[in-house]
Design a protein around this motif. Structure first.
Motif, PDB file in Angstrom:
ATOM      1  N   GLU A  12       0.838  -1.210   0.000  1.00 17.03           N
ATOM      2  CA  GLU A  12       0.000   0.000   0.000  1.00 17.03           C
ATOM      3  C   GLU A  12       0.866   1.251   0.000  1.00 17.03           C
ATOM      4  O   GLU A  12       0.565   2.236  -0.667  1.00 17.03           O
ATOM      5  N   MET A  13       1.952   1.239   0.755  1.00 15.11           N
ATOM      6  CA  MET A  13       2.878   2.359   0.773  1.00 15.11           C
ATOM      7  C   MET A  13       3.510   2.546  -0.607  1.00 15.11           C
ATOM      8  O   MET A  13       3.691   3.675  -1.064  1.00 15.11           O
ATOM      9  N   LEU A  14       3.802   1.458  -1.284  1.00 16.85           N
ATOM     10  CA  LEU A  14       4.395   1.547  -2.619  1.00 16.85           C
ATOM     11  C   LEU A  14       3.420   2.174  -3.612  1.00 16.85           C
ATOM     12  O   LEU A  14       3.832   2.838  -4.555  1.00 16.85           O
ATOM     13  N   ARG A  15       2.132   1.985  -3.421  1.00 16.91           N
ATOM     14  CA  ARG A  15       1.127   2.600  -4.289  1.00 16.91           C
ATOM     15  C   ARG A  15       1.235   4.119  -4.239  1.00 16.91           C
ATOM     16  O   ARG A  15       1.145   4.797  -5.248  1.00 16.91           O
ATOM     17  N   GLU A  16       1.463   4.649  -3.054  1.00 13.11           N
ATOM     18  CA  GLU A  16       1.586   6.099  -2.888  1.00 13.11           C
ATOM     19  C   GLU A  16       2.837   6.627  -3.577  1.00 13.11           C
ATOM     20  O   GLU A  16       2.881   7.780  -3.974  1.00 13.11           O
ATOM     21  N   LYS A  17       3.865   5.793  -3.709  1.00 21.91           N
ATOM     22  CA  LYS A  17       5.111   6.208  -4.361  1.00 21.91           C
ATOM     23  C   LYS A  17       5.116   5.928  -5.862  1.00 21.91           C
ATOM     24  O   LYS A  17       6.103   6.190  -6.529  1.00 21.91           O
ATOM     25  N   ALA A  18       4.036   5.392  -6.384  1.00 29.61           N
ATOM     26  CA  ALA A  18       3.975   5.048  -7.815  1.00 29.61           C
ATOM     27  C   ALA A  18       4.145   6.304  -8.663  1.00 29.61           C
ATOM     28  O   ALA A  18       3.667   7.387  -8.298  1.00 29.61           O
ATOM     29  N   PRO A  19       4.824   6.186  -9.797  1.00 34.01           N
ATOM     30  CA  PRO A  19       5.029   7.362 -10.645  1.00 34.01           C
ATOM     31  C   PRO A  19       3.705   7.862 -11.218  1.00 34.01           C
ATOM     32  O   PRO A  19       2.851   7.075 -11.613  1.00 34.01           O
ATOM     33  N   GLN A  20       3.536   9.171 -11.231  1.00 39.16           N
ATOM     34  CA  GLN A  20       2.324   9.765 -11.780  1.00 39.16           C
ATOM     35  C   GLN A  20       2.474  10.036 -13.274  1.00 39.16           C
ATOM     36  O   GLN A  20       1.560   9.822 -14.044  1.00 39.16           O
ATOM     37  N   MET A  21       3.626  10.543 -13.674  1.00 39.19           N
ATOM     38  CA  MET A  21       3.859  10.853 -15.085  1.00 39.19           C
ATOM     39  C   MET A  21       5.148  10.181 -15.553  1.00 39.19           C
ATOM     40  O   MET A  21       6.146  10.174 -14.846  1.00 39.19           O
ATOM     41  N   LEU A  22       5.098   9.632 -16.752  1.00 42.31           N
ATOM     42  CA  LEU A  22       6.253   8.986 -17.368  1.00 42.31           C
ATOM     43  C   LEU A  22       6.516   9.668 -18.705  1.00 42.31           C
ATOM     44  O   LEU A  22       5.614  10.218 -19.319  1.00 42.31           O
ATOM     45  N   GLY A  23       7.725   9.598 -19.167  1.00 42.35           N
ATOM     46  CA  GLY A  23       8.022  10.050 -20.521  1.00 42.35           C
ATOM     47  C   GLY A  23       8.342  11.513 -20.674  1.00 42.35           C
ATOM     48  O   GLY A  23       8.327  12.030 -21.782  1.00 42.35           O
ATOM     49  N   ASN A  24       8.641  12.213 -19.590  1.00 39.33           N
ATOM     50  CA  ASN A  24       9.019  13.625 -19.731  1.00 39.33           C
ATOM     51  C   ASN A  24      10.288  13.770 -20.545  1.00 39.33           C
ATOM     52  O   ASN A  24      10.400  14.646 -21.384  1.00 39.33           O
ATOM     53  N   GLU A  25      11.261  12.902 -20.290  1.00 31.71           N
ATOM     54  CA  GLU A  25      12.541  12.998 -20.988  1.00 31.71           C
ATOM     55  C   GLU A  25      12.957  11.700 -21.659  1.00 31.71           C
ATOM     56  O   GLU A  25      13.968  11.656 -22.329  1.00 31.71           O
ATOM     57  N   LYS A  26      12.183  10.652 -21.476  1.00 36.40           N
ATOM     58  CA  LYS A  26      12.547   9.342 -22.010  1.00 36.40           C
ATOM     59  C   LYS A  26      11.450   8.816 -22.922  1.00 36.40           C
ATOM     60  O   LYS A  26      10.295   9.197 -22.802  1.00 36.40           O
ATOM     61  N   MET A  27      11.831   7.906 -23.808  1.00 38.78           N
ATOM     62  CA  MET A  27      10.847   7.236 -24.650  1.00 38.78           C
ATOM     63  C   MET A  27      10.045   6.270 -23.791  1.00 38.78           C
ATOM     64  O   MET A  27      10.558   5.715 -22.827  1.00 38.78           O
ATOM     65  N   VAL A  28       8.798   6.076 -24.175  1.00 33.80           N
ATOM     66  CA  VAL A  28       7.886   5.238 -23.406  1.00 33.80           C
ATOM     67  C   VAL A  28       7.376   4.115 -24.298  1.00 33.80           C
ATOM     68  O   VAL A  28       7.113   4.328 -25.480  1.00 33.80           O
ATOM     69  N   GLU A  29       7.245   2.938 -23.718  1.00 31.16           N
ATOM     70  CA  GLU A  29       6.635   1.816 -24.422  1.00 31.16           C
ATOM     71  C   GLU A  29       5.362   1.424 -23.695  1.00 31.16           C
ATOM     72  O   GLU A  29       5.299   1.482 -22.468  1.00 31.16           O
ATOM     73  N   THR A  98      -3.353   9.430 -18.919  1.00 29.71           N
ATOM     74  CA  THR A  98      -3.208   9.751 -17.498  1.00 29.71           C
ATOM     75  C   THR A  98      -1.750   9.792 -17.070  1.00 29.71           C
ATOM     76  O   THR A  98      -1.374  10.602 -16.228  1.00 29.71           O
ATOM     77  N   HIS A  99      -0.908   8.950 -17.677  1.00 25.52           N
ATOM     78  CA  HIS A  99       0.465   8.799 -17.194  1.00 25.52           C
ATOM     79  C   HIS A  99       1.553   9.330 -18.129  1.00 25.52           C
ATOM     80  O   HIS A  99       2.722   9.301 -17.747  1.00 25.52           O
ATOM     81  N   VAL A 100       1.192   9.779 -19.314  1.00 24.85           N
ATOM     82  CA  VAL A 100       2.210  10.255 -20.253  1.00 24.85           C
ATOM     83  C   VAL A 100       1.818  11.640 -20.757  1.00 24.85           C
ATOM     84  O   VAL A 100       0.719  11.815 -21.297  1.00 24.85           O
ATOM     85  N   PRO A 101       2.695  12.654 -20.582  1.00 25.33           N
ATOM     86  CA  PRO A 101       2.355  14.001 -21.050  1.00 25.33           C
ATOM     87  C   PRO A 101       2.307  14.082 -22.577  1.00 25.33           C
ATOM     88  O   PRO A 101       2.963  13.304 -23.276  1.00 25.33           O
ATOM     89  N   GLN A 102       1.536  15.037 -23.068  1.00 23.85           N
ATOM     90  CA  GLN A 102       1.404  15.229 -24.515  1.00 23.85           C
ATOM     91  C   GLN A 102       2.773  15.487 -25.136  1.00 23.85           C
ATOM     92  O   GLN A 102       3.679  15.987 -24.491  1.00 23.85           O
ATOM     93  N   ASP A 103       2.887  15.145 -26.409  1.00 28.26           N
ATOM     94  CA  ASP A 103       4.100  15.317 -27.213  1.00 28.26           C
ATOM     95  C   ASP A 103       5.257  14.404 -26.803  1.00 28.26           C
ATOM     96  O   ASP A 103       6.372  14.584 -27.259  1.00 28.26           O
TER      97      ASP A 103
END
Length: 179
Positions: A12-29, A98-103
């Motif tokens: 449950e504690m790990l859920r709170e630490k889950a990343p909210q946004m991915l892909g700001n500077e890296k490629m996402v799959e 929800t998890h990856v910003p536009q562009d």
């Protein structure tokens, strides 16, 4: 307090630490989904589905399909996972939005649901149905998420053997934080 209970509090504690946004500077799959659950051929006869009525088991109880999981992973980065009720376009696209910003740059397989991503993201895909797994001088692939699915499944099957629908999200949070 039991060890099982304490481990679930940690998850449950790990859920709170889950990343909210991915892909700001890296490629996402992203991958359509993976399914967690036993193989039909390995189930006891009374737990299998009959040929005539796929909604019931051989003993007449409602059939429970495998658990459907959607995932997004940054290359050399974090992962976000979600347990969903089914593999639908809405589930898959909303999770990405929800998890990856536009562009951002997103790579996926050729699932039709991901065609909508081209409107908001730099999106390319590989065509697994044509046995193409890497394109674009090695940049376009889904090998990172496929590798993560392998680790997740081996961990769940090898360590926990089976995961209930009630707690599957907690186990996903645990494995997401291991990456």
């Amino acid at each position: 307090m039991s060890t099982w209970f304490v481990l679930h509090r940690i998850r449950e504690m790990l859920r709170e630490k889950a990343p909210q946004m991915l892909g700001n500077e890296k490629m996402v799959e992203t991958d359509v989904t993976t399914y967690v659950g036993g193989k039909e051929k390995n189930k006891h006869f009374n737990k299998r589905r009959p040929l005539d009525d796929k909604s019931l088991t051989n003993e007449g109880k409602p059939y429970k399909a495998k658990k459907t999981i959607i995932g997004i992973i940054e290359r050399n980065g974090k992962v976000a996972l979600k347990y969903v009720s089914g593999e639908t376009t809405e589930n898959m696209v909303e999770f990405v939005k929800t998890h990856v910003p536009q562009d951002s740059t997103i790579y996926s397989d050729e699932a039709p649901a991901y065609n909508q991503l081209k409107k908001t993201y730099r999106h390319d895909n590989v065509k697994h149905s044509l046995s193409i797994y890497v394109e674009g001088q090695g940049q376009v692939h889904t090998n990172t998420i496929e590798s993560f699915w392998s680790i997740l499944k081996r961990g769940l099957y090898g360590v926990y053997h089976q995961v209930s629908e009630k707690h599957v999200s907690r186990y996903l949070d645990e494995y997401a934080n291991r990456s």
